[in-house]
Scaffold this active site. Structure first.
Site, PDB file in Angstrom:
ATOM      1  CB  SER A   1      18.055  81.327 -77.336  1.00 14.21           C
ATOM      2  OG  SER A   1      17.471  82.572 -77.055  1.00 14.21           O
TER       3      SER A   1
ATOM      4  CG  HIS B   1      20.759  79.204 -74.364  1.00 11.73           C
ATOM      5  ND1 HIS B   1      21.108  80.358 -73.696  1.00 11.73           N
ATOM      6  CD2 HIS B   1      19.549  79.462 -74.939  1.00 11.73           C
ATOM      7  CE1 HIS B   1      20.165  81.264 -73.848  1.00 11.73           C
ATOM      8  NE2 HIS B   1      19.197  80.731 -74.589  1.00 11.73           N
TER       9      HIS B   1
END
Length: 302
Positions: free
Chosen positions: A207, A253
């Site tokens: 991610s 993230h």
């Protein structure tokens, strides 16, 4: 209805101006035209020229260049080499992630625990302290290719995102620059996770790198003056999930997103005369920041 080269943008409802569409991809609007034939071209079709951009047909035919068609190597928007398969690196990355996931399923948690990201913790019963703080820096990298085996949704969502976002971005940047962006973003996400998260918090997944691709895509779309609303909406939705889903490492993230924006900006805005220096210099700076954050956190934990 087809639009002749050089004609003004189509008029939409109520006289609103619409962008022309790429002559090779009719489903893609674009504000860029070939400097030779003036046909509209999208980022995937853009070939860097001494002035502006040319379409693949003009480059292939050597239109107006005074050279044979193969005398100059076609270039992408960021200065990379135009490849026959513009999604090859994305396919390879997806293949590696899927292969590692199958190994995780086959070998079990022992394999995953050996390579996921953890700052400092007793990973195994009656075992020694493990983690990046114990010199296992490789976990910053290997964790980028691991996914949770408790559900297929983790790897499915990440690989679909990588395909949808990564493919067009690879075509616009070129293979080497795209790969540098991917790893710089992923490592930035790992470093921020190591710095901020609890030392015993385990983290894994692609991610961070994918959020870096999100950030670079936003920079690219702004550079081309595309409508930013779709990518902004998609990014906001992902950020909402990031901060509301309890099992997501939001640090990866955010770190990946920041790294992707910085490297992406250098990729698409670097001046032509020293393009490679600026682009790879930005990647080196992000890597230096990763090393600095890792050293600081290691000193703190030890």
């Amino acid at each position: 209805m087809d639009q002749a080269p050089g004609s003004p943008p189509n008029q939409g409802p109520h006289g609103a101006r619409e962008l022309p569409v790429c002559y090779r991809h009719p489903d893609r609007e674009t504000g860029i035209r070939c400097t030779r034939c003036e046909r509209p071209i999208c980022p995937e079709c853009m070939v860097d020229a001494s002035v502006g951009f040319q379409c693949p047909d003009c480059v292939r035919n050597g239109s107006g260049t005074g050279h044979a068609p193969g005398a100059s190597q076609p270039r992408t928007l960021a200065g990379g080499t135009v490849a026959a398969d513009p999604r090859l690196v994305t396919k390879v990355l997806i293949g590696i992630n899927l292969a590692v996931f199958l190994v995780q399923l086959s070998l079990g948690d022992r394999f995953t625990e050996r390579f996921f990201l953890v700052g400092q913790a007793y990973v195994y019963d009656h075992g020694p302290l493990e983690g990046v703080a114990q010199g296992q820096w490789y976990r910053l990298l290997t964790s980028m290719f691991l996914h949770s085996t408790g559900t297929f949704m983790h790897i499915l969502f990440n690989m679909l995102s990588l395909w949808w976002i990564g493919g067009p971005l690879e075509a616009a940047l070129g293979r080497a620059r795209y790969l540098a962006l991917y790893f710089a973003s992923g490592l930035a996400g790992s470093a921020l996770t190591y710095l901020i998260a609890a030392p015993n918090q385990a983290s894994l997944g692609a991610s961070g790198a994918i959020f870096g691709l999100f950030g670079a895509t936003a920079v690219l779309m702004r550079r081309l003056r595309y409508d930013m609303r779709p990518v902004i909406v998609l990014l906001v939705i992902n950020l909402i999930f990031t901060f509301t889903w309890h099992s997501i490492a939001w640090q990866a993230h955010i770190g990946g997103l920041v790294g992707g924006v910085l490297v992406g900006y250098a990729m698409v805005h670097a001046p032509r005369e020293r393009r490679a220096l600026v682009q790879y210099g930005a990647c080196a700076l992000v890597l230096a920041a990763v090393i600095l954050l890792t050293v600081l956190r290691t000193v703190q934990l030890t």
